[in-house]
Scaffold this active site. Structure first.
Site, PDB file in Angstrom:
ATOM      1  N   LEU A  40      -3.278   1.306  10.119  1.00 12.30           N
ATOM      2  CA  LEU A  40      -2.220   1.753   9.201  1.00 12.30           C
ATOM      3  C   LEU A  40      -2.751   2.702   8.141  1.00 12.30           C
ATOM      4  O   LEU A  40      -3.791   2.451   7.545  1.00 12.30           O
ATOM      5  CB  LEU A  40      -1.595   0.530   8.527  1.00 12.30           C
ATOM      6  CG  LEU A  40      -0.536   0.783   7.442  1.00 12.30           C
ATOM      7  CD1 LEU A  40       0.557  -0.289   7.506  1.00 12.30           C
ATOM      8  CD2 LEU A  40      -1.120   0.828   6.026  1.00 12.30           C
ATOM      9  N   ASP A  43      -1.044   5.740   1.293  1.00  8.40           N
ATOM     10  CA  ASP A  43      -1.104   6.852   0.331  1.00  8.40           C
ATOM     11  C   ASP A  43      -2.209   7.895   0.601  1.00  8.40           C
ATOM     12  O   ASP A  43      -3.319   7.519   0.957  1.00  8.40           O
ATOM     13  CB  ASP A  43      -1.393   6.332  -1.077  1.00  8.40           C
ATOM     14  CG  ASP A  43      -0.570   5.127  -1.460  1.00  8.40           C
ATOM     15  OD1 ASP A  43       0.329   4.752  -0.699  1.00  8.40           O
ATOM     16  OD2 ASP A  43      -0.844   4.566  -2.534  1.00  8.40           O
ATOM     17  N   TYR A 102      -8.204   0.424  -3.372  1.00  6.45           N
ATOM     18  CA  TYR A 102      -6.844   0.941  -3.477  1.00  6.45           C
ATOM     19  C   TYR A 102      -6.833   2.402  -3.953  1.00  6.45           C
ATOM     20  O   TYR A 102      -7.871   2.996  -4.215  1.00  6.45           O
ATOM     21  CB  TYR A 102      -6.019   0.039  -4.402  1.00  6.45           C
ATOM     22  CG  TYR A 102      -5.351  -1.118  -3.679  1.00  6.45           C
ATOM     23  CD1 TYR A 102      -5.704  -1.465  -2.374  1.00  6.45           C
ATOM     24  CD2 TYR A 102      -4.356  -1.868  -4.303  1.00  6.45           C
ATOM     25  CE1 TYR A 102      -5.069  -2.523  -1.727  1.00  6.45           C
ATOM     26  CE2 TYR A 102      -3.716  -2.925  -3.646  1.00  6.45           C
ATOM     27  CZ  TYR A 102      -4.085  -3.245  -2.362  1.00  6.45           C
ATOM     28  OH  TYR A 102      -3.453  -4.287  -1.718  1.00  6.45           O
ATOM     29  N   SER A 103      -5.643   2.942  -4.140  1.00  6.18           N
ATOM     30  CA  SER A 103      -5.476   4.392  -4.325  1.00  6.18           C
ATOM     31  C   SER A 103      -6.187   4.940  -5.557  1.00  6.18           C
ATOM     32  O   SER A 103      -6.416   4.230  -6.536  1.00  6.18           O
ATOM     33  CB  SER A 103      -3.999   4.728  -4.427  1.00  6.18           C
ATOM     34  OG  SER A 103      -3.441   4.663  -3.139  1.00  6.18           O
ATOM     35  N   ASP A 162      -4.283   2.814  -9.390  1.00  8.57           N
ATOM     36  CA  ASP A 162      -4.081   4.193  -8.926  1.00  8.57           C
ATOM     37  C   ASP A 162      -4.507   5.245  -9.964  1.00  8.57           C
ATOM     38  O   ASP A 162      -3.702   6.100 -10.362  1.00  8.57           O
ATOM     39  CB  ASP A 162      -2.607   4.428  -8.517  1.00  8.57           C
ATOM     40  CG  ASP A 162      -2.089   3.349  -7.579  1.00  8.57           C
ATOM     41  OD1 ASP A 162      -2.915   2.722  -6.890  1.00  8.57           O
ATOM     42  OD2 ASP A 162      -0.867   3.119  -7.533  1.00  8.57           O
TER      43      ASP A 162
HETATM   44  C1  FRU Z   1       1.331   2.626  -3.089  1.00  9.48           C
HETATM   45  C2  FRU Z   1       0.293   1.526  -3.250  1.00  9.48           C
HETATM   46  C3  FRU Z   1      -0.616   1.755  -4.434  1.00  9.48           C
HETATM   47  C4  FRU Z   1      -1.850   0.995  -4.049  1.00  9.48           C
HETATM   48  C5  FRU Z   1      -1.911   1.248  -2.573  1.00  9.48           C
HETATM   49  C6  FRU Z   1      -2.486   0.131  -1.769  1.00  9.48           C
HETATM   50  O1  FRU Z   1       1.827   2.733  -1.803  1.00  9.48           O
HETATM   51  O2  FRU Z   1       0.933   0.261  -3.341  1.00  9.48           O
HETATM   52  O3  FRU Z   1      -0.081   1.357  -5.674  1.00  9.48           O
HETATM   53  O4  FRU Z   1      -2.993   1.460  -4.712  1.00  9.48           O
HETATM   54  O5  FRU Z   1      -0.598   1.509  -2.138  1.00  9.48           O
HETATM   55  O6  FRU Z   1      -2.663   0.509  -0.435  1.00  9.48           O
END
Ligand code: FRU
Length: 479
Positions: A40, A43, A102-103, A162
């Site tokens: 999968l 972002d 994460y992002s 993020d």
């Molecule tokens: C957005 C999000 C971000 C997070 C990431 C995790 O789609 O939820 O806030 O960092 O995806 O995969």
């Protein structure tokens, strides 16, 4: 690199190799979009032009077509058209990112590439921890983790993530998507002189601030850009209720235009405008390239209840990124245009001058395809709706009496057709990027955009026009 990180990467490569043929044989695999090699994607992350090359990182779960402990996958390109798969940039191996890298974003300093991302930790009791982390590279390919560089302030919940970093004058700034203790979405600004030590400046916008009413319980993926003397906050709020033709997806992505006073943190801003009117668009991020263009990528998907019904899942992959779009500000509105480089994909041009659509349903010789660009110019829609139908599974309808444009596609869960609509005051141009299972439709040079995935029968190449309209049509195959 730790032994654990190497091991995780090896496991991920095994997964890529195991399913490569199956993934590549999927008829819904896209032709000119970035996708995960397996598993999968969500972002876009770390967008940057570094030492001349464009880099796109992305949220990636290599082990399942569901969300989980995310890696950062990585592609690079000289022209945003031809992409190369790069080694995995980050794997969630350390205690501070155990449940996902994460992002986040990228910057360059003194020839080095720095990544900022959120280390996500889920504890056994169901609570979370969040750490803003850094990794550095001297070649744009191999990254050394520096660990957490910013801890969660006491005034926000652990939904704090993020980081987007940029330079202004001789200071660095970082904006983070957050949730206040009373569960309101907000965007928080930090500053640093050295990238390692960060000081909180405060929240610049949020639910209940600057005249904004209740505006969601969490704001994800903030990005602050500067265009035509304005500061524009791009944000993906969660928790907005549908309101007429607005906010009909589960989560939104859009922007506030204003002027940020970096001293007082006052950010007087406009109301929120959605960036996209389609079904599949979330978590956009921008970067400025060496030509000074502000370019946006977004996730061409969203975490909603249809996600697990995507038909590519049986072939062990799911989701893609949008095409790169250059942003311009015109009349206080963001316009999105596919980057110029995408014209390199064009071949087999067909031109038709349509004075009147004669039959009820018209298709034109040579105007069909799976991976195609359509350009309709000098459009004049007379009475009644004008409709373009794409491969029998999605359609765009224009009603200039109501000044409405709508996109229809089949819902993967219910099988029923569903609609998204936007208002326009006039219509001069429609430009469509079709790929094997996606549509990106740019209205009036990007004044409005509809982005969607759709899953037609792989053999169906039909494009049908209907209604009382006149236009000049150009079609290219995109190779
Ligand atoms: C957005 C999000 C971000 C997070 C990431 C995790 O789609 O939820 O806030 O960092 O995806 O995969």
């Amino acid at each position: 690199m730790s032994g654990k990180e190497l091991l995780l990467m090896e496991k991920a490569y095994n997964e890529v190799n195991k399913y490569r043929d199956k993934v590549l044989d999927d008829p819904y695999r896209l032709n000119y979009h970035l996708m995960p090699p397996v598993g999968l994607l969500n972002d876009p992350n770390g967008l940057i032009q570094y030492k001349g090359h464009y880099h796109v990182f992305y949220q990636w779960n290599p082990f399942a077509t569901a969300h989980g402990a995310k890696f950062w996958g990585h592609y690079s390109s000289k022209d945003m058209v031809n992409w190369q798969e790069e080694p995995i940039a980050l794997a969630p191996s350390e205690w501070y990112e155990r449940n996902g890298c994460y992002s986040g974003s990228a910057i360059e300093l003194d020839g080095k590439l720095y990544l900022f991302y959120t280390g996500n930790v889920k504890k056994e009791d169901g609570t979370r921890e969040t750490y803003q982390c850094m990794a550095v590279s001297s070649d744009g390919t191999h990254f050394e983790k520096q660990g957490p560089i910013l801890m969660l302030p006491e005034t926000y919940t652990a939904h704090f993530r993020d980081p987007k970093v940029w330079k202004r004058g001789d200071s660095w700034y970082m904006i983070i998507g957050a949730q206040t203790l009373d569960e309101k979405g907000t965007a928080v600004l930090f500053t640093s002189k050295d990238l390692f030590n960060w000081r909180e400046l405060g929240s610049i916008a949020g639910s209940g601030m600057h005249g904004l009413g209740d505006f969601g319980y969490m704001w994800e993926c903030p990005d602050l850009i500067h265009l035509e003397g304005k500061d524009i906050l791009l944000i993906s709020p969660q928790g907005l209720e549908p309101n007429g033709y607005l906010y009909n997806n589960l989560f939104q992505s859009g922007y506030f235009i204003g002027k940020l006073d970096y001293e007082t943190l006052k950010f007087e801003h406009s109301s929120f405008t959605e960036l996209d009117r389609g079904f599949d668009f979330y978590a956009p991020q921008t970067f400025t390239d060496e030509l000074g263009r502000i370019i946006l990528y977004a996730w061409m998907g969203i975490t909603d209840e249809t996600e697990s019904y995507q038909p590519t899942i049986i072939n062990n992959w799911v989701h893609a990124l949008t095409i790169p779009r250059e942003l311009k500000l015109r009349n206080d509105k963001i316009y999105q245009q596919p980057v110029e480089e995408l014209k390199k994909l064009r071949k087999n041009k067909v031109e038709v001058n349509v004075d009147k659509l004669e039959e009820n349903q018209t298709h034109f010789d040579g105007v069909m395809g799976l991976s195609t660009e359509l350009l309709l110019e000098s459009i004049k829609v007379n009475s009644g709706p004008f409709q373009i139908s794409f491969r029998s599974e999605a359609s765009l309808s224009v009603d200039m009496d109501k000044k409405e444009i709508s996109l229809h596609r089949r819902n993967l869960k219910t099988d029923a057709f569903e609609t998204r609509t936007c208002k326009v005051s006039s219509l001069s141009q429609i430009r469509v990027f079709m790929d094997h299972s996606s549509l990106e439709i740019f209205i009036n040079e990007g004044e409005e955009v509809f982005t969607t995935r759709y899953f037609p029968s792989p053999e169906d190449e039909t494009i049908i026009f209907q209604g009382d309209a006149k236009f000049r049509l150009t079609k290219w195959d995109l190779g």
